[in-house]
Design an enzyme around this catalytic site. Structure first.
Site, PDB file in Angstrom:
ATOM      1  N   VAL A 248       0.836  -1.207   0.000  1.00 34.21           N
ATOM      2  CA  VAL A 248       0.000   0.000   0.000  1.00 34.21           C
ATOM      3  C   VAL A 248       0.873   1.259   0.000  1.00 34.21           C
ATOM      4  CG1 VAL A 248      -1.608   1.369   1.397  1.00 34.21           C
ATOM      5  CG2 VAL A 248      -2.036  -1.053   1.021  1.00 34.21           C
TER       6      VAL A 248
ATOM      7  N   LYS B 117      15.080  -2.722   2.601  1.00 34.05           N
ATOM      8  CA  LYS B 117      14.063  -2.227   1.677  1.00 34.05           C
ATOM      9  C   LYS B 117      14.401  -0.796   1.259  1.00 34.05           C
ATOM     10  CE  LYS B 117       9.645  -3.826   2.333  1.00 34.05           C
ATOM     11  NZ  LYS B 117       8.284  -3.882   2.862  1.00 34.05           N
TER      12      LYS B 117
ATOM     13  N   LEU C 212      -7.354  -0.163  -2.855  1.00 35.03           N
ATOM     14  CA  LEU C 212      -6.675  -0.640  -4.077  1.00 35.03           C
ATOM     15  C   LEU C 212      -6.705  -2.160  -4.165  1.00 35.03           C
ATOM     16  CD1 LEU C 212      -3.648  -2.024  -3.461  1.00 35.03           C
ATOM     17  CD2 LEU C 212      -3.032   0.336  -3.075  1.00 35.03           C
TER      18      LEU C 212
ATOM     19  N   GLU D  85      -4.518  -5.344  -5.308  1.00 33.30           N
ATOM     20  CA  GLU D  85      -3.160  -5.694  -5.713  1.00 33.30           C
ATOM     21  C   GLU D  85      -3.197  -6.158  -7.157  1.00 33.30           C
ATOM     22  OE1 GLU D  85      -0.741  -8.161  -3.162  1.00 33.30           O
ATOM     23  OE2 GLU D  85      -1.438  -7.039  -1.426  1.00 33.30           O
TER      24      GLU D  85
ATOM     25  N   CYS E 178      -5.537  -9.449   2.541  1.00 39.48           N
ATOM     26  CA  CYS E 178      -6.660  -8.679   3.099  1.00 39.48           C
ATOM     27  C   CYS E 178      -7.881  -9.521   3.489  1.00 39.48           C
ATOM     28  CB  CYS E 178      -7.079  -7.590   2.112  1.00 39.48           C
ATOM     29  SG  CYS E 178      -5.824  -6.316   1.956  1.00 39.48           S
TER      30      CYS E 178
END
Ligand code: NAD
Length: 432
Positions: free
Chosen positions: A11, A35, A153, A155, A262
């Site tokens: 996200v 990262k 959103l 994915e 999710c």
């Protein structure tokens, strides 16, 4: 606008890149040093269609930066977006709030001037109040508002959905915060409906939406089971249902169960929240139980196809939880592969994008093939578990020549059953 985003995952990263593309100055903060190092070096850390180009463009333009320092990301921000994970608690399955609480506490001391703190993570009802209290406790002089800004959103379509959202939901309890969020989304004026609600309603809208979609998937999967017994064809049934505008045609594709980071966790969190509030959500509970059973049914279907074969070799196409992403979290494919391995089957798999993420989870428990044809070489059954469009174009003649036994279990209805029959496969799709 100067924006600090906490959490640079599925996200946070597309949101940061999208906000930068709209002309904002964005600093993405993550506690994972590797990262941030990769992103600073211009290496994208996850796969999303179209993200890499936008990321490179905005890096070059200097509109997006990456840091592990909360101070650097927050001190000049007008808006702070919290996009950290809210995974299921291992025991209770409620949303585990430790990352949210840590982020709220860590950001507090760096707030400087009026700032809106927006929670984009999916969080239980009342979290806005908790975030507010944590910030106040740590920094009693901070001048801020907390808003709920749930993310919808999908994915695989994160970039598309950022620029073309169905709706923007804002849970804000002050006019000042509403004005700032309106300013942020000015580029969407006239294109997207913006809904201003109270913070608790906003937090609930996210869970209510995801639980509804999970129920819709569970429903069509049950209907597919019925079609298999009754002689109807689920694709015809779904088409006929979807033409009713009250039902809508999306989310009526039967498959191996819903997955991803999710739906499984959000349905469980919603169910937990409901119980805490003395409400029994029977539909959500049925979807949770039915979805677990679904994956088991699919694994049994695959194992059944090779039950008479000694040391069967199972070819799996697709490991990601859906097409368009490399995300394997709670992927039905991974759960099914797990069940196959528990039954001592030999699995060789191919996925166009998710092999590196799958390897992190499965290690050397399975073999990884270089392409779809290498996967089926010498296999006794082919199981299609993710709906990557390239699987639709499988040359079944070639597959037939490569396999040891000609079995296909198509859990995504990607293959034309007639073509499968013509190539002498024993074929089983879903709901037909
Ligand atoms: P993710 O695990 O991909 O990313 C979360 C990131 O936050 C990680 O990189 C982690 O290192 C970082 N992080 C955690 N605590 C931090 C801290 N204190 N400071 C700095 N960084 C920290 O998670 P995600 O998939 O992006 O999901 C984030 C939230 O958005 C979740 O609540 C999820 O439910 C919600 N959501 C996800 C999606 C989706 O499609 N993935 C869609 C809508 C909403």
């Amino acid at each position: 606008m100067k924006i600090g985003i906490i959490g640079t995952g599925y996200v946070g990263l597309p949101t940061g890149v999208g906000m930068a593309e709209l002309g904002n100055d964005v600093i993405c903060i993550d506690r994972e040093q590797s990262k941030i190092d990769a992103l600073r070096a211009g290496k994208i850390t996850l796969y999303e269609d179209g993200l890499e180009e936008l990321f490179q463009k905005n890096m070059k333009a200097g509109r997006i930066k990456f840091t592990t320092s909360m101070k650097e990301g927050i001190e000049n921000a007008d808006l702070v977006i919290i996009a950290v994970g809210t995974p299921p608690h291992p025991v209770t399955h409620e949303a585990d709030m430790k990352y949210i609480h840590a982020a709220a506490t860590e950001l507090a001391e760096h707030l400087n001037g009026y700032t809106v703190v927006a929670t984009k993570s999916t969080v239980p009802v009342g979290t806005g109040d908790v975030v507010e209290q944590l910030i106040q406790k740590k920094n009693p002089h901070a001048n801020f508002d907390v808003v709920s800004l749930p993310e919808f959103l999908r994915e695989g379509f994160a970039v598309h959905d950022f620029f073309n959202p169905d709706r923007i939901v804002v849970g804000a309890n002050t006019e000042k915060a509403r004005e700032l969020i309106k300013e942020l989304y000015k580029p969407f004026d006239g294109k997207t409906q913006m809904l201003f609600v109270n913070r608790r309603s906003s937090e609930t809208i996210k869970y209510a939406s995801n639980a509804f979609l999970a129920i819709k998937i569970h429903y069509i999967n049950e209907m597919a089971n019925f079609c298999e017994k009754s002689g109807a064809d689920i694709s015809e049934v779904a088409r006929g249902m979807g033409l009713d505008s009250r039902i809508g045609s999306r989310f009526l594709n039967p498959g191996p169960g819903y997955g991803g980071s999710c739906f499984p966790k959000d349905t469980m969190a919603m169910s937990y929240m409901a119980r805490q509030n003395g409400v029994d959500m029977t539909l959500i509970n049925a979807a949770i139980a039915g979805n677990l059973e679904r994956k088991k049914q699919m694994a049994d279907r695959i194992l059944n196809a090779v039950k008479d074969i000694k040391d069967p070799r199972i070819a799996v196409l697709g490991l990601a939880f859906k097409d368009g992403t490399d995300d394997c979290r709670e992927s039905p494919a991974m759960d099914i592969v797990g069940e196959l391995l528990r039954q001592n089957a030999k699995v060789v798999a191919y996925d166009p994008k998710a092999m590196p993420t799958a390897k992190q989870l499965l290690g050397d428990k399975i073999e990884y093939a270089s392409d779809m044809y290498a996967a089926v070489q010498g296999a006794d059954v082919l199981a299609i578990l993710t709906e990557w469009s390239e699987f639709k174009n499988l040359d079944l003649g070639k597959v037939s020549a490569l396999m040891r036994n000609k079995n296909i279990i198509d859990c995504r209805n990607m293959i034309d059953p007639k073509q499968a029959m013509m190539n002498h496969f024993i074929f089983k799709g879903i709901g037909r």
